[in-house]
Design a protein around this motif. Structure first.
Motif, PDB file in Angstrom:
ATOM      1  N   ASN A   1       2.733  -4.800   4.440  1.00  0.00           N
ATOM      2  CA  ASN A   1       2.039  -3.634   3.828  1.00  0.00           C
ATOM      3  C   ASN A   1       0.547  -3.191   5.134  1.00  0.00           C
ATOM      4  OD1 ASN A   1       3.246  -3.924   1.679  1.00  0.00           O
ATOM      5  ND2 ASN A   1       1.912  -5.380   0.889  1.00  0.00           N
TER       6      ASN A   1
ATOM      7  N   VAL B   1      -3.076  -3.400   5.083  1.00  0.00           N
ATOM      8  CA  VAL B   1      -3.927  -3.113   3.705  1.00  0.00           C
ATOM      9  C   VAL B   1      -5.601  -2.468   4.633  1.00  0.00           C
ATOM     10  CG1 VAL B   1      -3.171  -4.944   2.571  1.00  0.00           C
ATOM     11  CG2 VAL B   1      -4.500  -5.651   5.033  1.00  0.00           C
TER      12      VAL B   1
ATOM     13  N   SER C   1      -0.406  -6.513   7.457  1.00  0.00           N
ATOM     14  CA  SER C   1      -1.224  -7.252   7.061  1.00  0.00           C
ATOM     15  C   SER C   1      -0.830  -8.462   7.720  1.00  0.00           C
ATOM     16  CB  SER C   1      -0.216  -7.540   5.603  1.00  0.00           C
ATOM     17  OG  SER C   1       0.959  -7.347   5.719  1.00  0.00           O
TER      18      SER C   1
ATOM     19  N   VAL D   1      -3.167  -1.734  -1.011  1.00  0.00           N
ATOM     20  CA  VAL D   1      -1.832  -1.649   0.150  1.00  0.00           C
ATOM     21  C   VAL D   1      -1.700  -0.588   0.469  1.00  0.00           C
ATOM     22  CG1 VAL D   1       0.249  -1.451   0.430  1.00  0.00           C
ATOM     23  CG2 VAL D   1      -1.260  -3.277  -0.170  1.00  0.00           C
TER      24      VAL D   1
END
Length: 725
Positions: free
Chosen positions: A639, A641, A650, A629
């Motif tokens: 988050n 990523v 995400s 993250v």
């Protein structure tokens, strides 16, 4: 009013200057009698496969072979987004076509480069409009004012150049069909993982095979020891000279004991000079440059040069009107250029310290129609350069000096051979000594070539001398040298036929002359494309450069050893294809015959690949996503990523619609030679900005700045902003 179409804006400017056309408009020049416009090289390109059939948008083995029933052209694509046309190209094409429609335009003149690619560029633009006006062709070897005016007085109907267009289209269509089909099926069959395609090409693979074969020779080479015997002789005047032992024309011996016995037998013995030959030898200058020889000369002599760079610099000199057409395979001048050449020589001889030694003469070495293939050799024009870059100066000086050499005295040297026989039993051979003294420096003055003199003491036939020393030395046979761009270009030019390399042109280059006439058109690629081929082999990772040497990579080796279409690696096969293209230019072979052969070969090759054993030639390992993250999404709070192609929200990965992403191939960052990093993304998400070092400006200078990645309030997307505090 006549409309002239040039291949590039710089050439259009040269033509405008020569014809005294002063009016600069948007996309063209206008004068009393002429409109002069330009292309940017190819304005039109062949359709992509998906343009013919939407199913071709995805590569599937069942879709191949794919050969269009007719080939179609579209406006050149935007390199940043191939789904859209290039705006600048589209605008210029519209300008050209509007000028063609003007009622005051009576004739159209194509002034693109005088080669098959230039013919294709001009004709594709002009005939897309289906003009009813007469179309002419301006055929020039240089862009000087004099050259342009002469050319305008001998225009040819463009229809007469149809064979040149056919050759250009044949090359383009053949390479498209072979490239699209075999690259696609080879990638599907032999590559694991996503990434660059496994590139297959008509000219790429035989060139790769040349380097592979040399690497294999070196790898399999087993060095062998051999021995030589040398002796030092003292003359009656107390001077010394050396000789190498020869027996039955052999100077290298596998058995050391044989030479050790002879060494013992001759030590401290008397000897006689049994033969003395003194010969005055002529040393001719190397021939005028063609492109391959120029590329070989420069890449061999100067560090950091590639053949691609030599071509680009030579092209810039051509467009500055300083040299003749560079993409030539000829090493002589057309006989019609005698008068013009004399004028050029006079211009460039004026301030030389050895100008009194320069004499213009019409020799067959320089002027020979039988050694001219389409374009004459590269020489300077009558125009002197005012300002050159360092790179331009290197290439220009090489061309100018090679030209001047042709009209300097022939260099002469005196070569002496001595045979010395020792008075000893069971010594059947003799000792050979070679001497050389430069008598006439001649053309070597131009390039400051220093000959290595080997001066012998005064020795006459039947003189008695004495052996003062004798040594047996050990040597190892050496493997072949790795290919350099110079040697590779020569093999490509002659399609692997044997040749005698003319390093300093010590003797008349009869082998080079013979190849020039016998192998016309029988080659790998053309002078214009060979440098590009070598560069592409490096870029796609099939070969790599180690200083001047070229070496096959593991991927290149696997491709040569595993790809099941041996014809594509065969120099003879490729040479015949190139020879056929040359014959189409000369109207000896019809375009359809060639294309039928290529299409049939491609279809058969696709089927062979499909049925071949399933193996992996290239495996691209994708970097595993860490799922680390990096911060919170500024749009939805989820988050952010590390995904395969971007640092993204995400929610976007989960298919929930959030489109926040910082792409790993971001074009804004790429324009400053940077890629986004995890550290940069973390800082952006946490602090709203990131301090980035090592950014590169358009002028190539490094700098640092703060970058922000913010959403435009009026639009949906994010964009970059730069700050310096």
């Amino acid at each position: 009013m006549q409309l002239i179409l040039a291949e590039k804006p710089s050439v259009a400017k040269n033509i405008a200057d020569a014809l005294n056309v002063k009016g600069k408009k948007d996309g063209y020049y206008e004068g009393d009698n002429f409109l002069i416009t330009w292309a940017f090289g190819h304005l039109l390109e062949l359709y992509d496969a998906k343009d013919y059939d939407s199913k071709m948008a995805r590569w599937k083995m069942d879709n191949f072979p794919f050969i269009p029933s007719s080939f179609q052209y579209k406006v050149k694509s935007n390199p940043k987004d191939r789904s859209k046309p290039d705006w600048g190209v589209q605008k210029q094409l519209k300008t050209v076509h509007q000028l063609m429609k003007r009622t005051d335009v009576e004739a159209i003149i194509s002034a693109c480069d005088y080669d098959r690619e230039g013919q294709l560029i001009g004709d594709s633009i002009i005939y897309k409009q289906k003009p009813k006006k007469q179309v002419y062709r301006l055929l020039l070897n240089e862009w000087t004012p004099e050259g342009v005016k002469e050319g305008m007085n001998r225009l040819r109907p463009n229809q007469e150049l149809r064979p040149l267009l056919d050759a250009g289209m044949s090359r383009q269509w053949a390479d498209w069909v072979i490239g699209i089909n075999l690259t696609s099926v080879a990638t599907l069959k032999y590559q694991k993982g996503k990434g660059k395609a496994l590139n297959i090409g008509r000219v790429l693979l035989p060139t790769l095979k040349i380097i592979y074969d040399r690497d294999k020779e070196i790898e399999q080479f087993k060095p062998e020891e051999y021995f030589k015997l040398t002796a030092a002789f003292k003359t009656k005047d107390g001077e010394t000279y050396e000789g190498t032992y020869i027996e039955e024309k052999q100077e290298k011996f596998n058995d050391q004991n044989v030479l050790t016995r002879i060494q013992d037998a001759v030590t401290n013995k008397d000897a006689n000079v049994i033969d003395k030959q003194v010969e005055r030898k002529k040393e001719f200058p190397p021939y005028l440059f063609n492109l391959s020889n120029l590329q070989g000369f420069i890449t061999n002599k100067f560090k950091g040069w590639s053949s691609d760079k030599v071509l680009k610099v030579a092209q810039s000199l051509y467009e500055k009107k300083l040299i003749t057409y560079p993409r030539t395979s000829s090493i002589a001048l057309d006989e019609s250029l005698v008068g013009k050449t004399a004028k050029v020589l006079k211009v460039h001889s004026e301030n030389l310290p050895y100008k009194d030694e320069i004499t213009f003469k019409k020799s067959k070495r320089v002027f020979n129609n039988q050694k001219v293939e389409s374009h004459s050799a590269i020489i300077p024009t009558y125009m002197k350069p005012k300002q050159l870059t360092r790179d331009q100066e290197i290439v220009y000086t090489a061309i100018k000096n090679r030209f001047i050499m042709q009209f300097m005295p022939i260099a002469e040297s005196e070569q002496t051979l001595l045979k010395t026989k020792v008075d000893a039993e069971d010594v059947n051979g003799y000792f050979l000594t070679k001497g050389k003294v430069q008598i006439v420096e001649g053309w070597k003055k131009v390039d400051h070539i220093q000959s290595k003199d080997v001066i012998l003491p005064k020795v006459n036939l039947n003189d008695q001398v004495s052996v003062v020393d004798a040594k047996v030395s050990s040597h190892m046979t050496k493997p072949p040298k790795r290919h350099t761009e110079k040697t590779l270009l020569k093999v490509m030019e002659t399609c692997g036929k044997s040749y005698k390399e003319e390093e300093d042109a010590g003797e008349d280059s009869s082998d080079e002359e013979m190849l020039g006439s016998i192998l016309a058109g029988f080659s790998i690629g053309t002078p214009a494309t060979r440098a590009e081929t070598i560069k592409k082999l490096k870029d796609i990772g099939y070969i790599k450069a180690d200083k001047k040497n070229l070496i096959c990579t593991p991927l290149g080796k696997r491709l040569v050893e595993s790809f099941p279409i041996p014809e594509l690696f065969d120099l003879e096969f490729t040479g015949r294809l190139e020879k056929t293209l040359s014959d189409i230019e000369k109207n000896r072979v019809k375009k359809d015959q060639f294309l039928d052969l290529v299409f049939s070969f491609t279809s058969d090759s696709v089927e062979k690949i499909k049925q071949a054993e399933d193996i992996t030639i290239n495996e691209i390992k994708s970097s595993k996503n860490s799922n680390e993250v990096l911060g919170k999404c500024p749009v939805c709070g989820e988050n952010v990523v590390d995904s395969y192609v971007a640092f993204s929200c995400s929610n976007w990965k989960k298919g929930k619609g959030c489109s926040f992403a910082i792409w790993k191939n971001d074009k804004y960052l790429a324009s400053m030679k940077k890629k986004p990093t995890k550290t940069m993304v973390k800082s952006l998400l946490k602090n709203g900005r990131a301090h980035v070092k090592g950014l590169t400006s358009k002028k190539g200078k490094k700098f640092s700045a703060y970058l922000k990645y913010e959403k435009d309030p009026d639009k949906k997307y994010f964009s970059w902003k730069m700050e310096f505090k």
